[in-house]
Scaffold this motif. Structure first.
Motif: not given
Length: 183
Positions: A9-13, A91-92, A117-119, A141-144
């Protein structure tokens, strides 16, 4: 499946920490990385604050909170985060220049078969991955949000994404309890 698969997981927001829970409760070892050295600790604090409630509502796939938590490891370098991973969930910030620079680094450091994959919800995959040598393995790969509560995720290829990457990612998303929606 515990210990057999590793995700980065890249970006821990907000989105990254939610993804960390989603992967870890499904048996993945999770490497949690953020450029901001304090973000991973903040993310772990949040994760620790919600695991008991998720467990009480039967949202940890039968895992105890401490078992899920033990699968999430903060790391201090991108290289370490990518070591042995099958999937990277980025998740940048939603800024094209940041994402393009990050994907150049991810592409050069990750094993050739690791899916990147990018969120992102605001940027087109063709803009992020254009000109990237490994664009064949990149997609959105964009989550709800949060994905540990809402199991729907948009899977969006770029013009260069290989169909096998779409298939692998859809299977992975189903394996972690998501319902992929193809765009």
């Amino acid at each position: 499946r515990q210990g057999m698969s590793r995700a980065a997981i890249v970006g821990a927001g907000l989105i990254g920490r939610a993804w960390a829970i989603s992967f870890a409760r499904s048996g993945f070892d999770v490497a949690l990385f953020d450029q901001d050295g304090t973000a991973a600790d903040r993310a772990l604090g949040f994760i620790d604050s919600v695991l008991d409630d998720l467990h009480a509502n039967d949202l940890l796939n039968g895992n105890a909170p401490d078992a899920v938590r033990k699968r999430i490891t903060p790391v201090t370098s991108l290289k370490t985060a990518l070591d042995g991973t099958v999937h990277v969930q980025e998740n940048a910030p939603e800024q094209l220049d940041i994402k393009k620079a990050l994907y150049a680094e991810l592409d050069s450091l990750a094993a050739p078969d690791t899916v990147l994959s990018s969120s992102t919800s605001a940027l087109l995959p063709s803009h992020i991955f254009n000109g990237l040598p490994g664009a064949r393995r990149c997609l959105v790969v964009h989550p709800i949000n949060p994905p540990y509560l809402v199991p729907a995720v948009e899977v969006v290829p770029s013009p260069w994404t290989e169909p096998s990457v779409m298939e692998r990612t859809a299977k992975l998303m189903r394996d972690i309890g998501q319902a992929p929606i193809f765009m």
